[in-house]
Scaffold this motif. Structure first.
Motif, PDB file in Angstrom:
ATOM      1  N   THR A 201     -35.629  -5.127 -22.350  1.00 23.20           N
ATOM      2  CA  THR A 201     -34.867  -4.232 -21.475  1.00 23.20           C
ATOM      3  C   THR A 201     -35.725  -3.810 -20.295  1.00 23.20           C
ATOM      4  OG1 THR A 201     -33.529  -3.388 -23.308  1.00 23.20           O
ATOM      5  CG2 THR A 201     -33.681  -2.004 -21.337  1.00 23.20           C
ATOM      6  N   ALA A 202     -36.982  -3.511 -20.558  1.00 26.73           N
ATOM      7  CA  ALA A 202     -37.889  -3.068 -19.499  1.00 26.73           C
ATOM      8  C   ALA A 202     -38.065  -4.135 -18.425  1.00 26.73           C
ATOM      9  CB  ALA A 202     -39.244  -2.681 -20.092  1.00 26.73           C
ATOM     10  N   VAL A 203     -38.276  -5.390 -18.832  1.00 27.26           N
ATOM     11  CA  VAL A 203     -38.519  -6.419 -17.820  1.00 27.26           C
ATOM     12  C   VAL A 203     -37.248  -6.746 -17.039  1.00 27.26           C
ATOM     13  CG1 VAL A 203     -40.492  -7.384 -19.047  1.00 27.26           C
ATOM     14  CG2 VAL A 203     -38.236  -8.343 -19.444  1.00 27.26           C
ATOM     15  N   VAL A 204     -36.103  -6.698 -17.704  1.00 26.97           N
ATOM     16  CA  VAL A 204     -34.839  -6.919 -16.985  1.00 26.97           C
ATOM     17  C   VAL A 204     -34.605  -5.809 -15.967  1.00 26.97           C
ATOM     18  CG1 VAL A 204     -32.329  -6.920 -17.262  1.00 26.97           C
ATOM     19  CG2 VAL A 204     -33.747  -8.308 -18.777  1.00 26.97           C
ATOM     20  N   GLU A 205     -34.861  -4.565 -16.362  1.00 24.28           N
ATOM     21  CA  GLU A 205     -34.675  -3.447 -15.442  1.00 24.28           C
ATOM     22  C   GLU A 205     -35.685  -3.502 -14.294  1.00 24.28           C
ATOM     23  OE1 GLU A 205     -32.297  -1.220 -15.264  1.00 24.28           O
ATOM     24  OE2 GLU A 205     -31.282  -2.055 -17.025  1.00 24.28           O
ATOM     25  N   ASN A 206     -36.875  -3.974 -14.575  1.00 29.09           N
ATOM     26  CA  ASN A 206     -37.878  -4.097 -13.527  1.00 29.09           C
ATOM     27  C   ASN A 206     -37.440  -5.102 -12.468  1.00 29.09           C
ATOM     28  OD1 ASN A 206     -40.763  -3.510 -12.644  1.00 29.09           O
ATOM     29  ND2 ASN A 206     -40.823  -5.742 -12.822  1.00 29.09           N
ATOM     30  N   ARG A 207     -36.902  -6.242 -12.894  1.00 29.67           N
ATOM     31  CA  ARG A 207     -36.406  -7.239 -11.936  1.00 29.67           C
ATOM     32  C   ARG A 207     -35.234  -6.690 -11.144  1.00 29.67           C
ATOM     33  NH1 ARG A 207     -39.328 -11.349 -10.267  1.00 29.67           N
ATOM     34  NH2 ARG A 207     -37.411 -12.462  -9.745  1.00 29.67           N
ATOM     35  N   ALA A 208     -34.361  -5.945 -11.798  1.00 27.07           N
ATOM     36  CA  ALA A 208     -33.210  -5.373 -11.094  1.00 27.07           C
ATOM     37  C   ALA A 208     -33.671  -4.363 -10.051  1.00 27.07           C
ATOM     38  CB  ALA A 208     -32.256  -4.724 -12.095  1.00 27.07           C
ATOM     39  N   PHE A 209     -34.702  -3.588 -10.384  1.00 24.90           N
ATOM     40  CA  PHE A 209     -35.299  -2.652  -9.423  1.00 24.90           C
ATOM     41  C   PHE A 209     -35.776  -3.397  -8.187  1.00 24.90           C
ATOM     42  CE2 PHE A 209     -39.581  -1.144  -8.087  1.00 24.90           C
ATOM     43  CZ  PHE A 209     -39.226   0.047  -7.463  1.00 24.90           C
ATOM     44  N   MET A 210     -36.508  -4.487  -8.387  1.00 24.75           N
ATOM     45  CA  MET A 210     -37.006  -5.273  -7.257  1.00 24.75           C
ATOM     46  C   MET A 210     -35.855  -5.741  -6.368  1.00 24.75           C
ATOM     47  SD  MET A 210     -37.215  -8.631  -6.076  1.00 24.75           S
ATOM     48  CE  MET A 210     -37.123  -9.695  -7.521  1.00 24.75           C
ATOM     49  N   ARG A 211     -34.816  -6.255  -6.974  1.00 24.72           N
ATOM     50  CA  ARG A 211     -33.695  -6.769  -6.176  1.00 24.72           C
ATOM     51  C   ARG A 211     -33.018  -5.655  -5.387  1.00 24.72           C
ATOM     52  NH1 ARG A 211     -32.920  -9.856 -11.030  1.00 24.72           N
ATOM     53  NH2 ARG A 211     -31.262  -8.441 -11.717  1.00 24.72           N
ATOM     54  N   ARG A 212     -32.830  -4.500  -6.026  1.00 21.31           N
ATOM     55  CA  ARG A 212     -32.190  -3.385  -5.318  1.00 21.31           C
ATOM     56  C   ARG A 212     -33.042  -2.929  -4.136  1.00 21.31           C
ATOM     57  NH1 ARG A 212     -31.350  -1.506 -10.605  1.00 21.31           N
ATOM     58  NH2 ARG A 212     -32.826   0.212 -10.355  1.00 21.31           N
ATOM     59  N   VAL A 213     -34.352  -2.824  -4.355  1.00 17.97           N
ATOM     60  CA  VAL A 213     -35.224  -2.354  -3.281  1.00 17.97           C
ATOM     61  C   VAL A 213     -35.206  -3.329  -2.108  1.00 17.97           C
ATOM     62  CG1 VAL A 213     -37.587  -1.853  -2.619  1.00 17.97           C
ATOM     63  CG2 VAL A 213     -36.730  -1.035  -4.810  1.00 17.97           C
ATOM     64  N   VAL A 214     -35.339  -4.606  -2.377  1.00 18.35           N
ATOM     65  CA  VAL A 214     -35.342  -5.598  -1.294  1.00 18.35           C
ATOM     66  C   VAL A 214     -34.046  -5.520  -0.503  1.00 18.35           C
ATOM     67  CG1 VAL A 214     -35.346  -8.067  -0.772  1.00 18.35           C
ATOM     68  CG2 VAL A 214     -36.989  -7.141  -2.420  1.00 18.35           C
ATOM     69  N   ARG A 215     -32.943  -5.381  -1.205  1.00 22.21           N
ATOM     70  CA  ARG A 215     -31.647  -5.295  -0.512  1.00 22.21           C
ATOM     71  C   ARG A 215     -31.582  -4.033   0.355  1.00 22.21           C
ATOM     72  NH1 ARG A 215     -28.879  -5.773  -4.699  1.00 22.21           N
ATOM     73  NH2 ARG A 215     -28.772  -8.045  -4.618  1.00 22.21           N
ATOM     74  N   VAL A 216     -32.023  -2.909  -0.186  1.00 15.51           N
ATOM     75  CA  VAL A 216     -32.011  -1.661   0.576  1.00 15.51           C
ATOM     76  C   VAL A 216     -32.895  -1.767   1.823  1.00 15.51           C
ATOM     77  CG1 VAL A 216     -32.801   0.743   0.535  1.00 15.51           C
ATOM     78  CG2 VAL A 216     -31.382  -0.129  -1.326  1.00 15.51           C
ATOM     79  N   LEU A 217     -34.092  -2.327   1.664  1.00 12.17           N
ATOM     80  CA  LEU A 217     -35.002  -2.416   2.807  1.00 12.17           C
ATOM     81  C   LEU A 217     -34.462  -3.354   3.874  1.00 12.17           C
ATOM     82  CD1 LEU A 217     -38.529  -2.439   1.118  1.00 12.17           C
ATOM     83  CD2 LEU A 217     -37.261  -0.519   2.097  1.00 12.17           C
TER      84      LEU A 217
END
Length: 271
Positions: A51-67
């Motif tokens: 769960t942690a690694v899946v959420e970590n990847r999702a965090f990365m994708r959200r941040v890149v999209r926001v930036l």
């Protein structure tokens, strides 16, 4: 692009590697018995690791999209990128801004073997791969492929997602991150996530940091926050990676103890 003879000699399949263990937890196939054994041992102690690694990847994708969407960032430097898992940084960034330019950096020869996949780019943008170690920031910054792909005189998003916790204190992680940030123009961002001792039982934290699974250090919220000193934090600040601007993710969201990874994004406002 290096040939097989350039990297196969560097692969020690008898020792677990973080990138390959991460690939195993994500359900990938680019891992070996030592990686799976280490991954299973950690999962036995901390069953929520996947769960942690899946959420970590999702965090990365959200941040890149926001930036890319909200802050017009067009340059990304992803250090410790790991084995490609789609969508990767360039796919997310170029999905919003086709002219985005991305440099990936990793020291794992297996990642080097996948560099062709990392180097796929839209015609308007560009991607490059640098075979280097986070512990040598000067080499990364001076690399010709990096210099040909991004302009350090313009804002860059520096992505250090789930990588700095592999650096023990003796590797001078705060100095390394500061060296990288000092080379970036005002308006640049630091995107960072880091596994933590917060919320973990002391015996579990000790087991993870025992050295059996490789060097590194879990850091608490205050220790993580030191990496972001002097930066302007984007809302919501330092939070679990599962909660960073996750309003469009499916509910219920994982609790902090299921993830145990801090995440944050900071903007460099001065030279």
């Amino acid at each position: 692009m290096a040939g097989a003879s350039d990297w196969t000699g560097r692969v020690d399949t008898s020792v677990a590697h973080p990138a390959r263990r991460y690939d195993y937890w994500l359900g990938g196939k680019d891992n070996f018995a030592a990686d799976r054994e280490s991954g299973d041992a950690i999962a036995a102690a901390f069953p929520a690791i996947r769960t942690a690694v899946v959420e970590n990847r999702a965090f990365m994708r959200r941040v890149v999209r926001v930036l890319a969407e909200q802050y017009d960032i067009r340059q990304f430097l992803d250090i410790g990128t790991g084995i490609p898992t789609s969508p990767n940084v360039h796919e997310v960034a170029q999905g919003t801004a086709p002219d985005a330019r991305v440099v990936y950096v990793d020291n794992d020869p297996i990642v080097l073997a996948h560099a062709r996949a990392l180097l796929t780019s839209s015609p308007q943008g560009a991607t490059a791969y640098v075979d280097a170690d986070l512990r040598d920031p000067a080499r990364i910054l001076a690399d010709p492929a990096l210099r040909a792909t991004v302009d350090l005189g313009k804002p860059v998003a520096l992505i250090l997602v789930a990588v700095v916790h592999f650096l023990p204190d003796e590797d001078r992680p705060y100095e390394i991150v500061r060296t990288l940030l000092d080379a970036l123009a005002p308006g640049s961002f630091l995107v960072m996530s880091h596994a933590t001792t917060d919320g973990l039982a002391p015996e579990l934290a000790a087991q993870i940091q025992s050295g059996r699974h490789g060097p590194g250090k879990l850091r608490n919220r205050a220790e993580f926050g030191r990496f972001l000193e002097g930066l302007e934090l984007l809302e919501p600040g330092i939070v679990s990676v599962s909660d960073w601007r996750a309003q469009d993710e499916l509910d219920p969201r994982p609790g902090f103890n299921e993830v145990a990874v801090w995440g944050a994004v900071g903007r460099k406002t001065s030279g």
